[in-house]
Design an enzyme around this catalytic site. Sequence first.
Site, mmCIF file in Angstrom:
data_model
loop_
_atom_site.group_PDB
_atom_site.id
_atom_site.type_symbol
_atom_site.label_atom_id
_atom_site.label_comp_id
_atom_site.label_asym_id
_atom_site.label_seq_id
_atom_site.Cartn_x
_atom_site.Cartn_y
_atom_site.Cartn_z
ATOM 1 N NE ARG A 116 106.508 48.290 65.747
ATOM 2 C CZ ARG A 116 106.900 48.144 64.486
ATOM 3 N NH1 ARG A 116 106.836 49.144 63.651
ATOM 4 N NH2 ARG A 116 107.391 46.999 64.089
ATOM 5 C CG ASP A 154 114.466 54.460 53.358
ATOM 6 O OD1 ASP A 154 114.598 53.223 53.345
ATOM 7 O OD2 ASP A 154 113.638 55.038 54.102
HETATM 8 C C1 SAM Z 1 112.764 46.707 56.261
HETATM 9 S S1 SAM Z 1 113.617 48.054 55.526
HETATM 10 C C2 SAM Z 1 114.341 47.241 54.125
HETATM 11 C C3 SAM Z 1 115.800 47.630 53.920
HETATM 12 C C4 SAM Z 1 116.510 46.885 52.799
HETATM 13 N N1 SAM Z 1 115.881 47.072 51.518
HETATM 14 C C5 SAM Z 1 116.618 45.420 53.111
HETATM 15 O O1 SAM Z 1 115.913 44.604 52.520
HETATM 16 O O2 SAM Z 1 117.416 45.057 54.007
HETATM 17 C C6 SAM Z 1 112.239 48.939 54.798
HETATM 18 C C7 SAM Z 1 112.595 50.363 54.393
HETATM 19 O O3 SAM Z 1 111.559 50.858 53.541
HETATM 20 C C8 SAM Z 1 111.420 52.244 53.788
HETATM 21 N N2 SAM Z 1 110.088 52.663 53.284
HETATM 22 C C9 SAM Z 1 108.860 52.431 53.855
HETATM 23 N N3 SAM Z 1 107.904 52.979 53.091
HETATM 24 C C10 SAM Z 1 108.517 53.549 52.024
HETATM 25 C C11 SAM Z 1 108.064 54.273 50.892
HETATM 26 N N4 SAM Z 1 106.760 54.537 50.709
HETATM 27 N N5 SAM Z 1 108.984 54.734 50.002
HETATM 28 C C12 SAM Z 1 110.310 54.481 50.180
HETATM 29 N N6 SAM Z 1 110.801 53.797 51.245
HETATM 30 C C13 SAM Z 1 109.920 53.343 52.146
HETATM 31 C C14 SAM Z 1 111.582 52.374 55.288
HETATM 32 O O4 SAM Z 1 111.948 53.694 55.658
HETATM 33 C C15 SAM Z 1 112.687 51.331 55.558
HETATM 34 O O5 SAM Z 1 113.957 51.932 55.595
#
Ligand code: SAM
Length: 300
Positions: free
Chosen positions: A51, A161
Amino acid sequence: MLEAPDPGPPQRQGGQEFALTGADFAAIARLAYQHFGLHLTESKRSLVYSRLARRLRKKGLPDFAAYVVLLNGPEWEAEKLDFLTALTTNTTHFYREAHHFTRLEKEVLPPLIEAARKKRGRVRLWSAASSSGQEPYSMAMSVLRVCPEAASLDIKILATDIDPVIVNKAREAVYLPEEYQSMPADMRAECTQPVPGNYKLSPKVTGLVTFGILNLMDELPFRGPFDAIFCRNVAIYFDKPTQVKVFTKLTHVLRPGGELFIGHSERLSGEVSNYYENSGITSYKRRADAARPKPRSLNV
Ligand SMILES: C[S@@+](CC[C@H](N)C(=O)[O-])C[C@H]1O[C@@H](n2cnc3c(N)ncnc32)[C@H](O)[C@@H]1O
């Protein structure tokens, strides 16, 4: 906990493009944990390599040691989001884990909407890792199914997010035709409108959702209370203690009797699980009889 750094040898052996020593990996894991709560163990080493190798190429750096120097220097602020984006995924789709939306429509929303209609009460929902918006917009479409006149009542969905780029994409609410495949046909017909080359969600859906940027590691800038919180497929990146702290924070802003939805491979564990009873597949109702969680565990 992060595992002890392995002092060598660099991973360039075996044809790797960039050297990644144990000390480099430990420094990267430390920054990811400190700023974003991401838990990178040695088992993620090749994922981290592949990555972040893109970032090294983009920056023209010779090895991971140089990238660690960059991360620890004044360029951190400019680099941190690309660093985070490289290490996490924004994967999502409309009505992902559809059983949550069925529960929302059939069990959670009807009494709330009835109260909102009769007593002019309010309904507050939160999508806590909303990615490109499909999750909060699916919540909005579930609201519209139960309450077509939602715009005239006090019903709001907050979507947050950590990643501002993905939040901007979410705000645009424009998706490729194939991204709508997972949406029920009735909703696709009712809630989308064509724009050149793509489809945009209609204002009756987008109007229910307000987006913001929020790192779940930070203190929450609001008190709620929310009637339901979706925090799905983000806790998988955190270690157990961080998960407990994040879920405890959410519990503080979820009203007693409110509903917490988590991702299919996530679990509520530790002290925080005492505040909930299981209400469905990876959905939990906050117990009305449990005392509030201790404030000392509020912040990560
Ligand atoms: C796999 S996506 C999940 C999206 C949605 N909740 C779903 O289940 O389809 C994970 C998201 O978590 C966000 N994320 C990662 N670390 C985070 C943090 N510390 N605080 C808030 N969001 C975070 C990422 O930017 C990403 O958009």
